[in-house]
Design a protein around this motif. Structure first.
Motif, short mmCIF file in Angstrom:
data_model
loop_
_atom_site.label_atom_id
_atom_site.label_comp_id
_atom_site.label_asym_id
_atom_site.label_seq_id
_atom_site.Cartn_x
_atom_site.Cartn_y
_atom_site.Cartn_z
N PRO A 245 0.83 -1.21 0.00
CA PRO A 245 0.00 0.00 0.00
C PRO A 245 0.86 1.25 0.00
CG PRO A 245 -0.82 -1.59 1.59
CD PRO A 245 0.50 -2.12 1.11
N ASN A 246 0.23 2.35 -0.38
CA ASN A 246 0.94 3.62 -0.45
C ASN A 246 1.61 3.97 0.88
OD1 ASN A 246 -1.27 4.07 -2.67
ND2 ASN A 246 0.34 5.57 -3.05
N PHE A 247 2.87 4.41 0.79
CA PHE A 247 3.51 5.07 1.92
C PHE A 247 2.71 6.34 2.20
CE2 PHE A 247 6.76 8.08 3.50
CZ PHE A 247 7.17 7.38 4.63
N PRO A 248 2.48 6.69 3.48
CA PRO A 248 1.62 7.84 3.78
C PRO A 248 2.07 9.13 3.10
CG PRO A 248 2.05 6.59 5.77
CD PRO A 248 2.91 5.99 4.70
N GLY A 249 3.37 9.25 2.82
CA GLY A 249 3.87 10.48 2.22
C GLY A 249 3.58 10.61 0.74
N PHE A 250 3.01 9.58 0.11
CA PHE A 250 2.72 9.63 -1.32
C PHE A 250 1.22 9.44 -1.53
CE2 PHE A 250 7.03 7.53 -1.15
CZ PHE A 250 7.73 8.69 -1.41
N PRO A 251 0.41 10.41 -1.12
CA PRO A 251 -1.03 10.24 -1.19
C PRO A 251 -1.54 10.21 -2.63
CG PRO A 251 -0.48 12.48 -0.56
CD PRO A 251 0.79 11.72 -0.58
N SER A 252 -2.55 9.41 -2.85
CA SER A 252 -3.24 9.38 -4.14
C SER A 252 -4.69 8.98 -3.87
CB SER A 252 -2.59 8.39 -5.10
OG SER A 252 -2.68 7.07 -4.59
N LEU A 253 -5.55 9.34 -4.80
CA LEU A 253 -6.97 9.06 -4.63
C LEU A 253 -7.36 7.79 -5.39
CD1 LEU A 253 -8.54 12.60 -5.07
CD2 LEU A 253 -7.81 11.47 -2.97
N PRO A 254 -8.24 6.99 -4.84
CA PRO A 254 -8.75 5.84 -5.60
C PRO A 254 -9.40 6.32 -6.89
CG PRO A 254 -9.44 5.73 -3.29
CD PRO A 254 -8.85 7.10 -3.50
N ASP A 255 -9.21 5.56 -7.94
CA ASP A 255 -9.76 5.92 -9.25
C ASP A 255 -10.19 4.62 -9.93
OD1 ASP A 255 -10.19 6.64 -11.98
OD2 ASP A 255 -8.85 8.37 -11.73
N ALA A 256 -11.47 4.51 -10.22
CA ALA A 256 -12.00 3.28 -10.81
C ALA A 256 -11.35 2.97 -12.15
CB ALA A 256 -13.51 3.39 -10.98
N ARG A 257 -10.75 3.98 -12.79
CA ARG A 257 -10.12 3.77 -14.09
C ARG A 257 -8.69 3.22 -13.96
NH1 ARG A 257 -11.27 9.88 -15.88
NH2 ARG A 257 -10.35 10.07 -13.79
N ALA A 464 5.67 17.09 13.47
CA ALA A 464 4.22 16.86 13.39
C ALA A 464 3.59 17.71 12.30
CB ALA A 464 3.57 17.17 14.74
N VAL A 465 4.07 18.95 12.15
CA VAL A 465 3.55 19.81 11.09
C VAL A 465 3.90 19.24 9.72
CG1 VAL A 465 3.69 22.10 10.04
CG2 VAL A 465 3.61 21.87 12.53
N ARG A 466 5.14 18.76 9.57
CA ARG A 466 5.54 18.18 8.29
C ARG A 466 4.71 16.94 7.96
NH1 ARG A 466 10.71 19.39 10.30
NH2 ARG A 466 11.07 17.22 10.90
N GLU A 467 4.51 16.09 8.95
CA GLU A 467 3.75 14.87 8.69
C GLU A 467 2.29 15.17 8.39
OE1 GLU A 467 4.54 12.42 12.06
OE2 GLU A 467 6.48 11.73 11.27
N ALA A 468 1.77 16.27 8.91
CA ALA A 468 0.39 16.65 8.62
C ALA A 468 0.20 17.02 7.15
CB ALA A 468 -0.04 17.81 9.51
N MET A 469 1.30 17.28 6.44
CA MET A 469 1.19 17.59 5.02
C MET A 469 0.64 16.42 4.22
SD MET A 469 4.42 20.01 3.90
CE MET A 469 5.72 18.95 4.50
N PHE A 470 0.85 15.16 4.74
CA PHE A 470 0.36 14.00 4.03
C PHE A 470 -1.16 14.11 3.83
CE2 PHE A 470 3.81 11.46 6.49
CZ PHE A 470 4.79 12.14 5.81
N ASP A 471 -1.85 14.37 4.95
CA ASP A 471 -3.31 14.46 4.89
C ASP A 471 -3.75 15.70 4.14
OD1 ASP A 471 -6.00 13.53 5.74
OD2 ASP A 471 -6.01 15.41 6.86
N LEU A 472 -3.00 16.79 4.30
CA LEU A 472 -3.34 18.02 3.59
C LEU A 472 -3.24 17.83 2.08
CD1 LEU A 472 -4.13 20.98 3.99
CD2 LEU A 472 -1.70 21.54 4.06
N LYS A 473 -2.24 17.09 1.63
CA LYS A 473 -2.10 16.83 0.20
C LYS A 473 -3.28 16.00 -0.30
CE LYS A 473 -0.10 16.61 -3.86
NZ LYS A 473 0.09 17.79 -4.72
N ARG A 474 -3.68 15.02 0.48
CA ARG A 474 -4.82 14.20 0.06
C ARG A 474 -6.07 15.07 -0.07
NH1 ARG A 474 -5.74 8.96 -0.04
NH2 ARG A 474 -3.79 8.56 1.07
N ARG A 475 -6.30 15.97 0.90
CA ARG A 475 -7.48 16.83 0.83
C ARG A 475 -7.39 17.79 -0.36
NH1 ARG A 475 -7.56 19.94 5.38
NH2 ARG A 475 -5.85 18.97 6.52
N ALA A 476 -6.16 18.21 -0.69
CA ALA A 476 -5.99 19.07 -1.86
C ALA A 476 -6.35 18.32 -3.14
CB ALA A 476 -4.55 19.58 -1.93
#
Length: 485
Positions: A245-257, A464-476
């Motif tokens: 599975p994705n490393f938390p630092g490399f966020p991506s969104l599920p895509d049915a395609r 902690a601020v740096r690691e919070a970027m993982f979730d912020l990127k996903r939301r972006a």
């Protein structure tokens, strides 16, 4: 290497920095502003600064006839690092991106390049940067008397190349991390490459030309995820081969395609009616038939192959005697993969007048890490702070890191059927970043207390601020999808 006894701290007066990317630029500035040297210059082979953030040559720039060295970046690239972690010390902060209001606070490729050009502008005006100047070789001189640098330069009027050599007391290598793409050793890859059916992310320029194609993307770090996402609306079928599975630092969104599939065991090429297609046999026993192309987002290796050093009692010589022969600093068989013999990822232990900045990989603080490393280097070479003078002690850092990485790999392999992640490697800081950068910073501040309020900070709170970027990127990414982008 055997212990060579006393190795004096290097005190160079004339220093050459190689590479005009983020690491090289901040190193140049810090050596000039925070060190005590007679001359510090930077050479860059391309026609502008920016390194990987400079996509391609300006079409309006003079045609010098120089080779092109395209960036491994690609159109539409959006970073994964917030502006505050891209801001150099003692320089105006990286500006907030215009898209922050729409939920995309991460800078674009062009915004990062603009920041680096602004940072470099005073250095250019001071004549400290030479563009269109390629380093062909860096060669160690005997008895630690300096380095011969062989260069070639192209002129704006198209004449050249002019080849020449210079002697420098010390050299900083701030390049070569993105020149050497890594491909897996999967059977069939060599033939794929010979037939131009495989492409590394280094040469990715977007999904043009893949309409209706069946494409396999190998890897699920940033490059692999971006290529798959850009292909999804265009290609006939997109598969993404992953080991875990994705490393938390490399966020991506599920895509049915995008169909995620197992690792590839072998590639088989079929030729019929003048067309080549690929069957990818997977480790789970299934096959992806009739693929048109395979794209690899499988990373790079640090490989400054232009650096030649004297063989200092290298044990594989058999006699343990310095034979005075120049040899590559690093070779394709260097194992584990790394630039070897570096004290704190920076100083070349047998001759500390050679330094490298940028070999330690920090996904989320590359700019600020280069800032603190090069400040430490400026003070070390100026004599404001001391480092070990025994080869054995200089190499203790490397020995400890190699042992720690091997222990982490063994632990991961015992709990992960897919084996140890490629991110568990000597050059990847990961959880070690805070301790490593924080220790360098502490030494700098002890020597120059006035820099305490200037340099970036590493602490549990900042981590902690740096690691919070993982979730912020996903939301972006989710916000961009909602807007149809």
């Amino acid at each position: 290497m055997e212990d060579q006894g006393f190795i004096p701290n290097a005190r160079p007066k004339r220093i050459l920095v190689i590479g005009g990317g983020a690491s090289g630029l901040v190193t140049l500035r810090n050596l000039r502003d925070r060190g005590e040297f007679d001359e510090v210059q930077l050479v860059e082979r391309r026609d502008d600064v920016g390194g990987v953030w400079y996509l391609d040559g300006d079409p309006n720039a003079p045609n010098t006839g120089a080779p092109r060295w395209p960036s491994p970046a690609y159109p539409g690239l959006i970073g994964n690092v917030l502006p505050e972690f891209l801001s150099f010390s003692a320089f105006p902060p990286f500006p907030e991106t215009p898209s922050t209001a729409t939920g995309q606070p991460f800078p674009s490729l062009s915004e990062a390049h603009a920041y680096l050009r602004a940072f470099a502008a005073p250095l250019v005006s001071q004549g400290a940067i030479r563009l269109n100047t390629e380093v062909q070789a860096v060669e160690e001189l005997p008895a630690r008397t300096g380095w011969r640098v062989r260069l070639r330069r192209w002129c704006d009027d198209g004449t050249g190349p002019e080849e020449f050599a210079e002697i420098w007391d010390a050299v900083v290598v701030a390049v070569a991390c993105y020149d050497h793409p890594v491909f897996p050793n999967t059977p069939g890859i060599a033939q794929l490459r010979e037939l131009h059916l495989a492409r590394h992310a280094q040469g990715w320029r977007g999904p043009q030309g893949y309409k209706g194609k069946r494409v396999l993307v190998v890897g699920n770090a940033n490059s692999g995820n971006d290529m798959a996402a850009q292909l999804a609306p265009v290609a006939g079928a997109v598969y993404q081969s992953i080991r875990r599975p994705n490393f938390p630092g490399f966020p991506s969104l599920p895509d049915a395609r995008i169909s995620r599939v197992a690792p590839v065991a072998e590639y088989i090429i079929h030729s019929a009616a003048g067309k080549n297609t690929i069957d990818a046999h997977l480790t789970d026993g299934t096959t992806l038939p009739a693929l048109d192309a395979v794209l690899f987002g499988t990373g790079y290796r640090p490989f400054p192959d232009f650096v030649r050093v004297l063989r200092h009692n290298v044990t594989n010589d058999g006699n343990g005697i310095d034979n005075g022969v120049l040899a590559p600093l690093v070779t394709p068989t260097t194992s584990p993969v790394r630039v070897p013999f570096l004290h704190r990822y920076t100083l070349y232990a047998p001759n500390p007048s050679l330094a490298l900045v940028g070999t330690a990989f920090a996904s989320y603080t590359p700019f600020t890490l280069a800032d603190v490393c090069s400040t430490w280097l400026a003070l070390a070479w100026s004599g404001a702070l001391a480092y070990p003078t025994s080869l054995r002690t200089l190499l203790a850092f490397e020995d400890e890191r190699l042992a720690a990485v091997e222990a982490a790999r063994v632990e991961m392999e015992s709990t992960d059927r897919g084996g140890a992640s490629a991110l568990v490697a000597y050059g990847v800081l990961g959880p070690f970043e805070e301790a490593y950068a924080g220790a360098l910073r502490a030494e700098v501040v002890r020597a120059r207390p006035e820099l305490d309020g200037v340099l970036p900070v590493w602490s549990p709170e900042r981590t902690a601020v740096r690691e919070a970027m993982f979730d912020l990127k996903r939301r972006a990414l989710e916000a961009a999808r909602a807007r149809g982008l």
